[in-house]
Design an enzyme around this catalytic site. Sequence first.
Site, PDB file in Angstrom:
ATOM      1  CE1 TYR A 155      -3.383   2.843   0.871  1.00 18.96           C
ATOM      2  CE2 TYR A 155      -2.058   3.216   2.840  1.00 18.96           C
ATOM      3  CZ  TYR A 155      -3.061   3.620   1.988  1.00 18.96           C
ATOM      4  OH  TYR A 155      -3.741   4.785   2.230  1.00 18.96           O
ATOM      5  CE  LYS A 193      -2.456   7.012  -1.224  1.00 18.88           C
ATOM      6  NZ  LYS A 193      -3.685   7.508  -1.922  1.00 18.88           N
TER       7      LYS A 193
HETATM    8  N1  LIG Z   1      -8.047   5.555   5.639  1.00 22.59           N
HETATM    9  C1  LIG Z   1      -6.880   5.897   6.184  1.00 22.59           C
HETATM   10  O1  LIG Z   1      -6.590   5.559   7.344  1.00 22.59           O
HETATM   11  C2  LIG Z   1      -5.899   6.720   5.410  1.00 22.59           C
HETATM   12  C3  LIG Z   1      -4.673   7.053   6.012  1.00 22.59           C
HETATM   13  C4  LIG Z   1      -3.768   7.820   5.299  1.00 22.59           C
HETATM   14  C5  LIG Z   1      -4.065   8.247   4.020  1.00 22.59           C
HETATM   15  N2  LIG Z   1      -5.250   7.897   3.460  1.00 22.59           N
HETATM   16  C6  LIG Z   1      -5.511   8.365   2.094  1.00 22.59           C
HETATM   17  O2  LIG Z   1      -6.557   9.335   2.160  1.00 22.59           O
HETATM   18  C7  LIG Z   1      -7.390   9.223   0.998  1.00 22.59           C
HETATM   19  C8  LIG Z   1      -8.835   9.058   1.423  1.00 22.59           C
HETATM   20  O3  LIG Z   1      -8.940   7.899   2.232  1.00 22.59           O
HETATM   21  P1  LIG Z   1     -10.343   7.395   2.780  1.00 22.59           P
HETATM   22  O4  LIG Z   1     -10.119   6.857   4.145  1.00 22.59           O
HETATM   23  O5  LIG Z   1     -11.395   8.425   2.544  1.00 22.59           O
HETATM   24  O6  LIG Z   1     -10.561   6.149   1.822  1.00 22.59           O
HETATM   25  P2  LIG Z   1     -11.859   5.280   1.604  1.00 22.59           P
HETATM   26  O7  LIG Z   1     -12.903   5.603   2.630  1.00 22.59           O
HETATM   27  O8  LIG Z   1     -11.406   3.879   1.428  1.00 22.59           O
HETATM   28  O9  LIG Z   1     -12.382   5.854   0.224  1.00 22.59           O
HETATM   29  C9  LIG Z   1     -11.717   5.604  -0.982  1.00 22.59           C
HETATM   30  C10 LIG Z   1     -12.756   5.667  -2.057  1.00 22.59           C
HETATM   31  O10 LIG Z   1     -12.116   5.407  -3.305  1.00 22.59           O
HETATM   32  C11 LIG Z   1     -12.985   4.569  -4.031  1.00 22.59           C
HETATM   33  N3  LIG Z   1     -12.300   3.852  -5.077  1.00 22.59           N
HETATM   34  C12 LIG Z   1     -11.554   2.714  -4.981  1.00 22.59           C
HETATM   35  N4  LIG Z   1     -11.154   2.337  -6.205  1.00 22.59           N
HETATM   36  C13 LIG Z   1     -11.674   3.233  -7.078  1.00 22.59           C
HETATM   37  C14 LIG Z   1     -11.632   3.371  -8.484  1.00 22.59           C
HETATM   38  N5  LIG Z   1     -10.983   2.496  -9.257  1.00 22.59           N
HETATM   39  N6  LIG Z   1     -12.282   4.401  -9.056  1.00 22.59           N
HETATM   40  C15 LIG Z   1     -12.967   5.287  -8.287  1.00 22.59           C
HETATM   41  N7  LIG Z   1     -13.063   5.216  -6.961  1.00 22.59           N
HETATM   42  C16 LIG Z   1     -12.407   4.191  -6.366  1.00 22.59           C
HETATM   43  C17 LIG Z   1     -13.581   3.635  -2.993  1.00 22.59           C
HETATM   44  O11 LIG Z   1     -14.746   3.047  -3.496  1.00 22.59           O
HETATM   45  P3  LIG Z   1     -15.171   1.578  -2.965  1.00 22.59           P
HETATM   46  O12 LIG Z   1     -15.423   1.741  -1.507  1.00 22.59           O
HETATM   47  O13 LIG Z   1     -16.360   1.279  -3.790  1.00 22.59           O
HETATM   48  O14 LIG Z   1     -13.979   0.704  -3.262  1.00 22.59           O
HETATM   49  C18 LIG Z   1     -13.873   4.628  -1.877  1.00 22.59           C
HETATM   50  O15 LIG Z   1     -15.128   5.260  -2.041  1.00 22.59           O
HETATM   51  C19 LIG Z   1      -6.827   8.052   0.199  1.00 22.59           C
HETATM   52  O16 LIG Z   1      -5.975   8.557  -0.785  1.00 22.59           O
HETATM   53  C20 LIG Z   1      -6.018   7.254   1.192  1.00 22.59           C
HETATM   54  O17 LIG Z   1      -4.959   6.558   0.589  1.00 22.59           O
HETATM   55  C21 LIG Z   1      -6.176   7.158   4.128  1.00 22.59           C
END
Ligand SMILES: NC(=O)c1ccc[n+]([C@@H]2O[C@H](COP(=O)([O-])OP(=O)(O)OC[C@H]3O[C@@H](n4cnc5c(N)ncnc54)[C@H](OP(=O)(O)O)[C@@H]3O)[C@@H](O)[C@H]2O)c1
Length: 281
Positions: free
Chosen positions: A123, A127
């Site tokens: 992951y 990223k």
């Molecule tokens: N969550 C964490 O703890 C965390 C920590 C550090 C950084 N981040 C970063 O912060 C950002 C937001 O994270 P988040 O927690 O809001 O993530 P999240 O809740 O998992 O949301 C990601 C979204 O992207 C969608 N997605 C996945 N594959 C896709 C595709 N091919 N085309 C279009 N949409 C797609 C997912 O849809 P589905 O649900 O339908 O797959 C989901 O709605 C991300 O870049 C993540 O890497 C997250």
Amino acid sequence: MPRWFVTGAGGQLASAFAHVLEDQVFLSNEEALDIRDAEAVRTAVHAFAPDCILHCAAYTNVDGAEANEDAAEAVNVLGTRNVLQAVRGTHTTVVYFSTDYVFDGAKGAPYVESDLPRPLNAYGRTKLAGEQEVLGWAHGIVIRTSWLFSETGHNFVKTILAAARDRAGTGEPLRVVDDQVGCPTYAGHLAATVDEALSLGLGPGLYHMAGSGYCSWCELAREVVQLAGLDVEVEPITTAEAGRPAPRPLFSALDTERPIPRLPHWAEGVAEAVDKLISPA
Ligand SMILES: NC(=O)c1ccc[n+]([C@@H]2O[C@H](COP(=O)([O-])OP(=O)(O)OC[C@H]3O[C@@H](n4cnc5c(N)ncnc54)[C@H](OP(=O)(O)O)[C@@H]3O)[C@@H](O)[C@H]2O)c1
């Protein structure tokens, strides 16, 4: 008023942006936009002509990525490239969200933007590769955040609350990792702070934005259980005992060396999320 285009609009952070931003917002979930489809991304972006893309779509399943790095790469790297190709020839700002998991956790102090990344897992590698794509764009902004939670979507705070409710009064403890430390970040605080920073003229480059302070997963779980008023013991375990497939950094707290707005303390975010989860409006 700027025109905002939000990818991954069903996710935690995108949902928080949908609350924070005023009108002129394109939410990609309304059109089920798959960012792996270059032509679909190009068509949607050209049709809306945004001033800024908040690129929240990502493959975020850390253990899933370990088992299938290609799937994570298709979204986090190639999907990001599709977004950048769609804005070529424009002045559209692209804001990409990255992670504390680009670091190996060996520093022993909070990481700042000038620290060298060295991801331990698939992951983090995908990223980091996505970051490099965005930093190659003249109007690219990378914001690293960590341990995101909110009242929507899948996240640790919701998982702990549900597990604690199941165990309340049974005497069965919750066993939670205590040797991984990071900055829990409330998606609502991050969205508001990013909006503020952009309105103050945040320029291209790399920034760290996460909840202030830091704690272990176990301390975070205890905070959730206590705020929810549940009678459940939270028992500390080690990373080795948890036995998750993907290696994770032991200390990945983030700090910033840039003059940017700061987020509130992580515990304030937990209080806000737990309050909304316990007594939904
Ligand atoms: N969550 C964490 O703890 C965390 C920590 C550090 C950084 N981040 C970063 O912060 C950002 C937001 O994270 P988040 O927690 O809001 O993530 P999240 O809740 O998992 O949301 C990601 C979204 O992207 C969608 N997605 C996945 N594959 C896709 C595709 N091919 N085309 C279009 N949409 C797609 C997912 O849809 P589905 O649900 O339908 O797959 C989901 O709605 C991300 O870049 C993540 O890497 C997250």
